[in-house]
Design an enzyme around this catalytic site. Structure first.
Site, PDB file in Angstrom:
ATOM      1  N   CYS A   1      43.201 -41.690 -20.450  1.00 48.30           N
ATOM      2  CA  CYS A   1      42.977 -43.099 -21.370  1.00 48.30           C
ATOM      3  C   CYS A   1      43.017 -44.220 -20.223  1.00 48.30           C
ATOM      4  CB  CYS A   1      43.977 -43.043 -22.225  1.00 48.30           C
ATOM      5  SG  CYS A   1      44.088 -44.613 -22.978  1.00 48.30           S
TER       6      CYS A   1
ATOM      7  N   ARG B   1      35.241 -44.590 -33.212  1.00 53.75           N
ATOM      8  CA  ARG B   1      36.780 -44.511 -32.987  1.00 53.75           C
ATOM      9  C   ARG B   1      37.067 -45.741 -32.064  1.00 53.75           C
ATOM     10  NH1 ARG B   1      39.541 -39.057 -31.779  1.00 53.75           N
ATOM     11  NH2 ARG B   1      41.501 -39.460 -30.641  1.00 53.75           N
TER      12      ARG B   1
ATOM     13  N   GLY C   1      47.316 -46.057 -25.226  1.00 54.66           N
ATOM     14  CA  GLY C   1      47.075 -46.206 -23.902  1.00 54.66           C
ATOM     15  C   GLY C   1      48.305 -45.282 -22.904  1.00 54.66           C
TER      16      GLY C   1
ATOM     17  N   ASP D   1      51.733 -39.555 -29.716  1.00 57.86           N
ATOM     18  CA  ASP D   1      50.201 -39.115 -29.481  1.00 57.86           C
ATOM     19  C   ASP D   1      49.977 -39.553 -28.191  1.00 57.86           C
ATOM     20  OD1 ASP D   1      47.764 -38.516 -29.312  1.00 57.86           O
ATOM     21  OD2 ASP D   1      47.014 -39.865 -30.636  1.00 57.86           O
ATOM     22  N   GLY D   2      50.078 -38.719 -27.143  1.00 62.06           N
ATOM     23  CA  GLY D   2      49.550 -39.150 -25.861  1.00 62.06           C
ATOM     24  C   GLY D   2      50.794 -39.163 -24.915  1.00 62.06           C
ATOM     25  N   GLY D   3      50.154 -38.773 -23.499  1.00 64.76           N
ATOM     26  CA  GLY D   3      51.273 -39.151 -22.348  1.00 64.76           C
ATOM     27  C   GLY D   3      52.280 -37.948 -21.983  1.00 64.76           C
TER      28      GLY D   3
ATOM     29  N   GLY E   1      38.064 -38.146 -22.334  1.00 62.49           N
ATOM     30  CA  GLY E   1      38.717 -39.072 -23.342  1.00 62.49           C
ATOM     31  C   GLY E   1      37.369 -39.019 -24.469  1.00 62.49           C
TER      32      GLY E   1
END
Ligand code: IMP
Length: 583
Positions: A400, A500, A395, A438-440, A486
């Site tokens: 996302c 996924r 998230g 992973d991410g943000g 995304g």
């Protein structure tokens, strides 16, 4: 010409502006630190003017005031329970330092065999990583994960392109046919935004027929045929592939020394087919680079490293299609892929565990990245299944919507801390598991914070605006953008990534529920420049924390919570922002 733009810094400065400001700050700081003679006192490592001896209090971590406020990760994250924190909620305390940012070493590893010289991975998203981005990542010391929204054979070819890439040696140069018009070539250059205008001329079989150079690719000659304006084959000086293959760049260096005024070395096989091209400006750049600190990430055979995402291919009854998964992985391994990534939105599941075990059993030495999870249990589970490196993040991604759609996910720093506890459990079982954030991540400071708990970071949005990311550049009101979407957006899922997110793209009876959006990113230039800014920022952070290596960064990290007022203070505020750029 120097253009001066002014903008009043608003109370809520935009994320993009904050990222830009952080990147500028990072560059400024690292550049400043490089110029040792002019390094300002606040940035300079503390030094005792009379001797090398530093007061023990400065070295040890025991100053009671400091330790009461600036806490190591265990104390800090436990004290903040049950609140989950992310990057901007936290700041790092400076530490006694003998480290100049430029000396900070960013080397990391994703397994006992896969080493990187920078801890940055480009995300396996269809608007971020194909071979061009993966090549740029590896040349800078990182890793690109090639996405799987393409036919499996095409993904294998993408991996091969990275593994066969020889820096500066263009193995598939863009060519033009002799019967095309100069106008066709001009249109192609504009459409593809090529930054060059010299093209080899070949026939359909790849036979070299000539070279059309920039000085005739002009509007003035647009009605002429390429065959009429090109330098014909008979007048070209070429090199044979067998002679240059062992070291194309050295061969080109000699070639350009011997043939004054020629800027392209065309390489042909015995039958005269074009096999590649080297340009003199590339050779000069590479020669200059060898004197810099840029260290590409290579395998033991000196090839660039690359990873590829694996799709959890399923049969109509929902079971994993083991044969197809193993055949595809074998094809990737045959091209010497360095890592595969089992990328899903929820990695702590029987299906992902099965898939990791399947690949691990068949390929005992292959580096496997798996995810995503946000719990210690999730990390321990995937480690037991055979993964080497585990992606953390549910998230936080900039595109996302998982937290809004499913109500699920953990702010990223707390997720990293908790997940890292799973790696400790695995370590107790003699498994050296790496954690990947992973991410943000929107600025270099976020990477420094992530690396206090993780071994590497994955970037999507920060790289999606680079020239090397897939997709065309589009112009809107005088600004240039690239698409960024995304993998859980409707469009991406229809292109293949539905699995996924646990959906079936061919199942027309049920609606796919998107967990991501389609967006645009402003074009941010070359990956080299973006990465150089980020690396400068990470090194700056390491300098502030007195950390020469990433393990030292983890050991030295002391955290504190930041209030909303503190967050406001952290970005430029109460000034009129001025950006001065050359045009
Ligand atoms: P970013 O760097 O903040 O843009 O985040 C990139 C990361 O977001 C990727 O590496 C994925 O882990 C994750 N991601 C990619 N696509 C989606 C999506 O559609 N929904 C949720 N997360 C996504």
């Amino acid at each position: 010409m120097t253009k001066l733009t002014t903008k009043v810094a608003k109370k809520s400065i935009s994320a993009a502006a904050t990222a830009r400001a952080a990147a500028t700050h990072a560059v400024t700081d690292s550049t400043r630190a490089r110029a040792t003679a002019t390094t300002p006192a606040r940035q300079r490592p503390i030094q005792n003017p009379k001797s090398k001896i530093v007061p023990s209090e400065a070295r040890s971590l025991t100053n009671p005031s400091d330790s009461a406020f600036y806490q190591p990760s265990d104390a800090f994250f436990h004290a903040n329970r049950p609140t989950a924190l992310t990057f901007d909620d936290v700041s790092l305390a400076t530490r006694y330092s003998e480290i100049l940012p430029r000396d900070a070493d960013l080397a990391t590893s994703l397994s006992d065999t896969l080493r990187l010289t920078i801890p940055i991975i480009s995300s396996d998203m269809d608007t971020v990583t194909e071979s061009r981005m993966a090549i740029a990542m590896a040349l800078n010391g990182g890793l690109g994960l090639i996405h799987y929204n393409m036919p499996p054979a095409e993904q294998v070819r993408e991996v091969a392109r990275v593994k066969h890439h020889i820096h500066g040696f263009l193995q598939n140069p863009i060519t033009i046919r002799p019967d095309a018009l100069v106008a066709d070539l001009l249109a192609k250059i504009e459409q593809k935004t090529y930054a060059f205008s010299t093209f080899p001329v070949t026939d359909d079989a790849g036979l070299l027929l000539g070279l059309v150079s920039g000085n005739v690719v002009k509007e003035r000659y647009k009605t002429k045929k390429i065959a009429d304006v090109m330098t014909p084959r008979a007048s070209l000086i070429t090199e044979n592939i067998r002679a240059v293959a062992p070291d194309p760049i050295r061969a080109a260096d000699t070639f350009f020394n011997n043939h004054i005024g020629i800027h392209k070395m065309l390489v042909v096989d015995d039958a005269g087919h074009l096999n590649g091209m080297v340009t003199s400006s590339d050779v000069e750049r590479i020669t200059a680079e060898t004197k810099t600190l840029r260290k590409p990430a290579r395998d033991t055979a000196f090839r660039l490293v690359v990873g590829a995402a694996l799709s959890p291919i399923r049969k109509p009854d929902g079971a994993l299609d083991r044969e197809k998964i193993l055949a595809h992985t074998a094809a990737l391994v045959a091209e010497n892929v360095d890592a595969v990534a089992v990328s899903t939105a929820h990695g702590h599941t029987a299906g992902v565990g099965d898939m990791v075990r399947l690949v691990r059993d068949a390929f005992p030495r292959l580096t496997i990245i798996a995810g995503n999870v946000t719990s210690a249990g999730g990390v321990a589970y995937l480690a037991d299944c055979g993964a080497n490196a585990i992606k953390i993040g549910q998230g936080p991604g900039s595109i996302c919507t998982t937290r809004m759609v499913a109500g699920v996910g953990i702010p990223q720093l707390t997720a990293l801390y908790v997940a890292a506890q799973g790696a400790k459990t695995a370590a107790a079982k003699n498994k050296n598991i790496r954690i990947i954030a992973d991410g943000g991540i929107t600025k270099s400071g976020d990477i420094v914070k992530a690396l206090t708990l993780a071994d590497a970071v994955i970037l999507g949005g920060l790289l999606a605006g680079c020239r090397e990311a897939p997709g065309e550049i589009m112009e809107i009101n005088g600004k240039f953008y690239k698409q960024y979407r995304g993998m859980g957006s409707l469009a991406a899922m229809k292109s293949g990534s539905a699995a996924r997110y646990g959906h079936d793209k061919n199942d027309a009876t049920r609606k796919l529920t998107a967990e991501g959006i389609e967006a645009l990113k402003e074009v941010s230039g070359d990956a080299d420049d973006v990465l150089a800014n980020l690396i400068g920022g990470i090194q700056s952070g390491m300098g502030y924390l007195g950390a020469k290596t990433l393990p030292a960064l983890r050991a030295n990290a002391r955290f504190m919570r930041v209030s909303p007022a503190g967050q406001k203070e952290a970005a430029p505020h109460d000034v009129v922002e001025v950006s001065t750029r050359k045009q």
